[in-house]
Write a protein that holds these residues in place. Sequence first.
Motif, PDB file in Angstrom:
ATOM      1  N   ASP A  24     -63.214  75.966 -14.318  1.00  0.00           N
ATOM      2  CA  ASP A  24     -62.059  75.353 -13.658  1.00  0.00           C
ATOM      3  C   ASP A  24     -60.815  75.404 -14.541  1.00  0.00           C
ATOM      4  OD1 ASP A  24     -63.646  74.837 -11.487  1.00  0.00           O
ATOM      5  OD2 ASP A  24     -63.760  72.673 -11.794  1.00  0.00           O
ATOM      6  N   ALA A  25     -61.011  75.240 -15.848  1.00  0.00           N
ATOM      7  CA  ALA A  25     -59.866  75.299 -16.768  1.00  0.00           C
ATOM      8  C   ALA A  25     -59.232  76.683 -16.754  1.00  0.00           C
ATOM      9  CB  ALA A  25     -60.306  74.916 -18.179  1.00  0.00           C
ATOM     10  N   ILE A  26     -60.051  77.715 -16.764  1.00  0.00           N
ATOM     11  CA  ILE A  26     -59.528  79.085 -16.715  1.00  0.00           C
ATOM     12  C   ILE A  26     -58.865  79.342 -15.367  1.00  0.00           C
ATOM     13  CG2 ILE A  26     -60.213  81.522 -16.625  1.00  0.00           C
ATOM     14  CD1 ILE A  26     -62.268  80.845 -18.838  1.00  0.00           C
ATOM     15  N   ALA A  27     -59.466  78.846 -14.289  1.00  0.00           N
ATOM     16  CA  ALA A  27     -58.864  79.026 -12.967  1.00  0.00           C
ATOM     17  C   ALA A  27     -57.498  78.364 -12.898  1.00  0.00           C
ATOM     18  CB  ALA A  27     -59.789  78.454 -11.895  1.00  0.00           C
ATOM     19  N   THR A  28     -57.378  77.170 -13.460  1.00  0.00           N
ATOM     20  CA  THR A  28     -56.087  76.478 -13.442  1.00  0.00           C
ATOM     21  C   THR A  28     -55.052  77.230 -14.265  1.00  0.00           C
ATOM     22  OG1 THR A  28     -57.208  74.357 -13.154  1.00  0.00           O
ATOM     23  CG2 THR A  28     -54.925  74.294 -13.921  1.00  0.00           C
ATOM     24  N   TYR A  29     -55.461  77.733 -15.408  1.00  0.00           N
ATOM     25  CA  TYR A  29     -54.557  78.568 -16.217  1.00  0.00           C
ATOM     26  C   TYR A  29     -54.098  79.775 -15.402  1.00  0.00           C
ATOM     27  CZ  TYR A  29     -53.330  82.324 -19.434  1.00  0.00           C
ATOM     28  OH  TYR A  29     -52.705  83.390 -20.042  1.00  0.00           O
ATOM     29  N   PHE A  30     -55.034  80.441 -14.742  1.00  0.00           N
ATOM     30  CA  PHE A  30     -54.707  81.635 -13.967  1.00  0.00           C
ATOM     31  C   PHE A  30     -53.711  81.326 -12.849  1.00  0.00           C
ATOM     32  CE2 PHE A  30     -55.782  84.187 -10.146  1.00  0.00           C
ATOM     33  CZ  PHE A  30     -55.409  85.440 -10.605  1.00  0.00           C
ATOM     34  N   HIS A  31     -53.959  80.246 -12.115  1.00  0.00           N
ATOM     35  CA  HIS A  31     -53.120  79.945 -10.952  1.00  0.00           C
ATOM     36  C   HIS A  31     -51.772  79.337 -11.328  1.00  0.00           C
ATOM     37  CE1 HIS A  31     -56.024  81.079  -7.936  1.00  0.00           C
ATOM     38  NE2 HIS A  31     -56.947  80.322  -8.494  1.00  0.00           N
ATOM     39  N   ASP A  85     -46.746  74.476 -17.714  1.00  0.00           N
ATOM     40  CA  ASP A  85     -47.201  73.620 -18.815  1.00  0.00           C
ATOM     41  C   ASP A  85     -48.636  73.152 -18.580  1.00  0.00           C
ATOM     42  OD1 ASP A  85     -44.784  73.892 -20.097  1.00  0.00           O
ATOM     43  OD2 ASP A  85     -43.988  71.948 -19.438  1.00  0.00           O
ATOM     44  N   TRP A  86     -48.935  72.768 -17.354  1.00  0.00           N
ATOM     45  CA  TRP A  86     -50.290  72.353 -17.027  1.00  0.00           C
ATOM     46  C   TRP A  86     -51.266  73.513 -17.191  1.00  0.00           C
ATOM     47  CZ3 TRP A  86     -53.489  68.679 -17.081  1.00  0.00           C
ATOM     48  CH2 TRP A  86     -54.631  68.650 -16.275  1.00  0.00           C
ATOM     49  N   GLY A  87     -50.850  74.695 -16.769  1.00  0.00           N
ATOM     50  CA  GLY A  87     -51.693  75.870 -16.943  1.00  0.00           C
ATOM     51  C   GLY A  87     -51.990  76.157 -18.403  1.00  0.00           C
ATOM     52  N   GLN A  88     -50.981  76.042 -19.249  1.00  0.00           N
ATOM     53  CA  GLN A  88     -51.192  76.288 -20.671  1.00  0.00           C
ATOM     54  C   GLN A  88     -52.095  75.228 -21.294  1.00  0.00           C
ATOM     55  OE1 GLN A  88     -50.555  78.956 -22.237  1.00  0.00           O
ATOM     56  NE2 GLN A  88     -49.142  79.961 -20.815  1.00  0.00           N
ATOM     57  N   LYS A  89     -51.966  74.006 -20.836  1.00  0.00           N
ATOM     58  CA  LYS A  89     -52.852  72.941 -21.334  1.00  0.00           C
ATOM     59  C   LYS A  89     -54.302  73.247 -20.973  1.00  0.00           C
ATOM     60  CE  LYS A  89     -53.444  67.900 -21.288  1.00  0.00           C
ATOM     61  NZ  LYS A  89     -53.250  67.742 -22.748  1.00  0.00           N
ATOM     62  N   GLN A  90     -54.514  73.773 -19.769  1.00  0.00           N
ATOM     63  CA  GLN A  90     -55.871  74.128 -19.358  1.00  0.00           C
ATOM     64  C   GLN A  90     -56.395  75.351 -20.108  1.00  0.00           C
ATOM     65  OE1 GLN A  90     -57.839  72.122 -17.273  1.00  0.00           O
ATOM     66  NE2 GLN A  90     -56.093  70.862 -17.908  1.00  0.00           N
ATOM     67  N   HIS A  91     -55.491  76.229 -20.520  1.00  0.00           N
ATOM     68  CA  HIS A  91     -55.883  77.357 -21.372  1.00  0.00           C
ATOM     69  C   HIS A  91     -56.476  76.829 -22.670  1.00  0.00           C
ATOM     70  CE1 HIS A  91     -55.234  80.623 -24.329  1.00  0.00           C
ATOM     71  NE2 HIS A  91     -55.433  81.438 -23.300  1.00  0.00           N
ATOM     72  N   ALA A  92     -55.804  75.856 -23.273  1.00  0.00           N
ATOM     73  CA  ALA A  92     -56.306  75.249 -24.512  1.00  0.00           C
ATOM     74  C   ALA A  92     -57.639  74.545 -24.255  1.00  0.00           C
ATOM     75  CB  ALA A  92     -55.275  74.271 -25.068  1.00  0.00           C
ATOM     76  N   ARG A  93     -57.757  73.898 -23.105  1.00  0.00           N
ATOM     77  CA  ARG A  93     -59.002  73.222 -22.751  1.00  0.00           C
ATOM     78  C   ARG A  93     -60.144  74.217 -22.638  1.00  0.00           C
ATOM     79  NH1 ARG A  93     -59.820  69.223 -17.514  1.00  0.00           N
ATOM     80  NH2 ARG A  93     -61.877  68.413 -18.101  1.00  0.00           N
ATOM     81  N   ALA A  94     -59.881  75.360 -22.042  1.00  0.00           N
ATOM     82  CA  ALA A  94     -60.912  76.387 -21.900  1.00  0.00           C
ATOM     83  C   ALA A  94     -61.374  76.888 -23.261  1.00  0.00           C
ATOM     84  CB  ALA A  94     -60.393  77.543 -21.051  1.00  0.00           C
ATOM     85  N   VAL A 148     -58.745  85.678 -21.248  1.00  0.00           N
ATOM     86  CA  VAL A 148     -59.279  84.554 -22.016  1.00  0.00           C
ATOM     87  C   VAL A 148     -60.684  84.972 -22.441  1.00  0.00           C
ATOM     88  CG1 VAL A 148     -59.816  82.099 -22.069  1.00  0.00           C
ATOM     89  CG2 VAL A 148     -57.954  82.926 -20.620  1.00  0.00           C
ATOM     90  N   GLY A 149     -60.775  85.621 -23.587  1.00  0.00           N
ATOM     91  CA  GLY A 149     -62.042  86.160 -24.046  1.00  0.00           C
ATOM     92  C   GLY A 149     -62.750  85.233 -25.017  1.00  0.00           C
ATOM     93  N   ILE A 150     -63.938  85.651 -25.434  1.00  0.00           N
ATOM     94  CA  ILE A 150     -64.709  84.891 -26.416  1.00  0.00           C
ATOM     95  C   ILE A 150     -64.156  85.181 -27.805  1.00  0.00           C
ATOM     96  CG2 ILE A 150     -66.983  84.510 -27.436  1.00  0.00           C
ATOM     97  CD1 ILE A 150     -68.211  85.473 -24.793  1.00  0.00           C
ATOM     98  N   PRO A 151     -63.646  84.195 -28.531  1.00  0.00           N
ATOM     99  CA  PRO A 151     -63.154  84.431 -29.888  1.00  0.00           C
ATOM    100  C   PRO A 151     -64.255  85.013 -30.776  1.00  0.00           C
ATOM    101  CG  PRO A 151     -62.399  82.306 -29.097  1.00  0.00           C
ATOM    102  CD  PRO A 151     -63.409  82.811 -28.089  1.00  0.00           C
ATOM    103  N   ALA A 152     -63.872  85.853 -31.707  1.00  0.00           N
ATOM    104  CA  ALA A 152     -64.837  86.587 -32.530  1.00  0.00           C
ATOM    105  C   ALA A 152     -65.749  85.678 -33.337  1.00  0.00           C
ATOM    106  CB  ALA A 152     -64.092  87.550 -33.450  1.00  0.00           C
ATOM    107  N   ASN A 153     -65.277  84.495 -33.683  1.00  0.00           N
ATOM    108  CA  ASN A 153     -66.091  83.603 -34.521  1.00  0.00           C
ATOM    109  C   ASN A 153     -67.158  82.847 -33.730  1.00  0.00           C
ATOM    110  OD1 ASN A 153     -63.866  82.127 -33.338  1.00  0.00           O
ATOM    111  ND2 ASN A 153     -64.449  80.390 -34.611  1.00  0.00           N
TER     112      ASN A 153
END
Length: 206
Positions: free
Chosen positions: A108-115, A132-141, A182-187
Amino acid sequence: MIIYDVENFPNPLRVRIALAEKNALDSVTFKPVDLMNGEHRSAAFLHKNPFAGVPVLELDDGTYISESPAITEYIDHHFAGPSLTGETAKERAVISMMQRRAETQVLDAIATYFHHATDGLGPELETYQNSDWGQKQHARALAGLVYFDSVLAEQSYVAGESFTMADITLWCGLVFGGFCSVGIPANLTHLQAWHDRVAKRPSIAA
């Protein structure tokens, strides 16, 4: 049994993977919804789901079931095969908890970022956006991915040692993430190892 959906959209994908896990893809009829041209907002579709989302399951008696967890719960109990939602009270509770976390913290966080913070599905469909809300959800994801990496450092799958609906939801969240960068970070090596292992399951590889 009919499923109204948009093939390869994240929530419909959850249902299709569940059906594949139960070897039941051939037991349903899929009817595509022309979402890009607004069919999901038509009176006929709103009769099926007043919240205008896909997928929707139509049973033979005319009952409509929407919301992916509800549909996959029905699928899991209707068709034979290994349980995706748990058999004991404890299993069902843990799977439900982890499925919900995968849904809210990643999918849902990624979907909100996307939309909200990208072009999304275009101006005709994205009638309201809050960047701003989308970017906050990006961080949440991203925080959600860190959380699931820690979970998978301790166990083979999201809800324990068996593949369940929680894994399907997290997988579909990552598929959506790949679509909008929004990929999987290398670490996050445990999450990546889980991803690579799950990708080989017949229900997903197909």
